[in-house]
Motif scaffolding. Structure first.
Motif, PDB file in Angstrom:
ATOM      1  N   SER A  90     -26.303  16.407  38.345  1.00  0.00           N
ATOM      2  CA  SER A  90     -27.219  16.083  37.251  1.00  0.00           C
ATOM      3  C   SER A  90     -27.513  17.321  36.391  1.00  0.00           C
ATOM      4  CB  SER A  90     -28.532  15.502  37.804  1.00  0.00           C
ATOM      5  OG  SER A  90     -29.183  16.480  38.607  1.00  0.00           O
ATOM      6  N   THR A  91     -27.290  18.538  36.925  1.00  0.00           N
ATOM      7  CA  THR A  91     -27.570  19.765  36.153  1.00  0.00           C
ATOM      8  C   THR A  91     -26.314  20.373  35.554  1.00  0.00           C
ATOM      9  OG1 THR A  91     -27.367  21.131  38.132  1.00  0.00           O
ATOM     10  CG2 THR A  91     -29.569  20.320  37.575  1.00  0.00           C
ATOM     11  N   PHE A  92     -25.147  19.738  35.733  1.00  0.00           N
ATOM     12  CA  PHE A  92     -23.892  20.295  35.217  1.00  0.00           C
ATOM     13  C   PHE A  92     -23.892  20.467  33.696  1.00  0.00           C
ATOM     14  CE2 PHE A  92     -20.420  19.520  38.662  1.00  0.00           C
ATOM     15  CZ  PHE A  92     -20.984  20.526  39.413  1.00  0.00           C
ATOM     16  N   PRO A  93     -24.329  19.495  32.912  1.00  0.00           N
ATOM     17  CA  PRO A  93     -24.269  19.683  31.450  1.00  0.00           C
ATOM     18  C   PRO A  93     -25.093  20.889  30.982  1.00  0.00           C
ATOM     19  CG  PRO A  93     -24.623  17.375  31.952  1.00  0.00           C
ATOM     20  CD  PRO A  93     -24.709  18.115  33.237  1.00  0.00           C
ATOM     21  N   SER A  94     -26.292  21.076  31.521  1.00  0.00           N
ATOM     22  CA  SER A  94     -27.107  22.216  31.082  1.00  0.00           C
ATOM     23  C   SER A  94     -26.481  23.542  31.559  1.00  0.00           C
ATOM     24  CB  SER A  94     -28.538  22.089  31.579  1.00  0.00           C
ATOM     25  OG  SER A  94     -28.596  22.181  32.980  1.00  0.00           O
ATOM     26  N   GLN A  95     -25.880  23.511  32.748  1.00  0.00           N
ATOM     27  CA  GLN A  95     -25.217  24.726  33.241  1.00  0.00           C
ATOM     28  C   GLN A  95     -24.011  25.073  32.364  1.00  0.00           C
ATOM     29  OE1 GLN A  95     -24.196  24.372  37.369  1.00  0.00           O
ATOM     30  NE2 GLN A  95     -26.308  24.022  38.000  1.00  0.00           N
ATOM     31  N   LEU A  96     -23.219  24.078  31.997  1.00  0.00           N
ATOM     32  CA  LEU A  96     -22.077  24.317  31.121  1.00  0.00           C
ATOM     33  C   LEU A  96     -22.519  24.800  29.744  1.00  0.00           C
ATOM     34  CD1 LEU A  96     -19.720  21.327  32.039  1.00  0.00           C
ATOM     35  CD2 LEU A  96     -19.459  23.734  32.642  1.00  0.00           C
TER      36      LEU A  96
END
Length: 188
Positions: free
Chosen positions: A32-38
Motif C-alpha cells: 500500500s506504500t509502494f506508490p509514495s515510496q516510488l
C-alpha cells in the motif's frame, strides 16, 4: 511451581504478541506504500542527478582537466629538460675531448722541451767531462813519462845491487840496455 506458572504464561504471551504483529507487514514491503515510496525515490534520484550533474561533476571534470593539463605540461617540461641534458652531455663530451687533446699536446710539448734541455745539459756536461778527461790524461801521461824516466834509473841501480848481492857483475851499459828493453816491453 512458580516456574510452571511462569512457563505456562510465557508461551501464551508469545502467541498473543505474535498475533498482534502478524497482520502488519514490514513497512517498506507493504504494497500500500509502494506508490509514495516510488514517488520519493524518483524525486530523490532527480535531485541527486541534478546536484551531481550541475555542481559536483563539472568541478570534478575541471579538476581532472587541470590535472591532465598539468601532467601534459610536466611531461613536456621533462622532455625539454631531457633534451637540454642530452645536449649538455654532448657538449661536455666535446669539451672533455678537446681538453684531453690539449692536455696531451701540452704534455708532449713539455716532454720535448724537457728532452731538449736534457740533451743540451748532457752535451754541455759531456764536453766539460771530455775536457777534464783529456786534461787528466795529459797529466797522467806527463806523470807516467816522468815516472818512467825515473824507473830506468831506479831499475838500473836495483839491478846492479841485486847482481852485486848475487856475486855477479855486469857493465853499466849491459844493465842499462836490459832495463831499457824491459821498460819498453812494459810500456808497449
Amino acid at each position: 511451581m512458580a516456574s510452571e506458572t511462569l512457563g505456562a504464561d510465557h508461551p501464551a504471551d508469545a502467541a498473543a504478541h505474535g498475533a498482534d504483529h502478524a497482520g502488519a507487514a514490514f513497512p517498506p514491503f507493504d504494497f500500500s506504500t509502494f506508490p509514495s515510496q516510488l514517488f520519493w525515490l524518483a524525486i530523490s534520484f532527480v535531485l541527486l542527478y541534478v546536484l551531481l550533474s550541475r555542481l559536483v561533476l563539472p568541478k570534478l571534470g575541471g579538476i581532472i582537466e587541470q590535472r591532465k593539463g598539468r601532467i601534459a605540461a610536466d611531461l613536456d617540461e621533462a622532455a625539454r629538460m631531457k633534451t637540454e641534458a642530452d645536449e649538455a652531455l654532448v657538449e661536455m663530451d666535446k669539451q672533455l675531448s678537446v681538453a684531453r687533446s690539449d692536455a696531451r699536446a701540452k704534455a708532449e710539448q713539455a716532454r720535448s722541451e724537457i728532452d731538449a734541455k736534457i740533451s743540451e745539459i748532457t752535451a754541455t756536461k759531456t764536453a766539460e767531462l771530455d775536457a777534464k778527461l783529456s786534461e787528466a790524461e795529459s797529466r797522467i801521461d806527463g806523470m807516467k813519462s816522468a815516472a818512467m824516466a825515473n824507473v830506468s834509473d831506479i831499475a838500473s841501480a836495483t839491478t846492479a845491487a841485486i847482481l852485486a848481492q848475487l856475486g855477479t857483475s855486469a857493465s853499466d851499459a849491459e844493465i842499462e840496455a836490459t832495463v831499457r828493453k824491459s821498460v819498453d816491453e812494459v810500456a808497449a
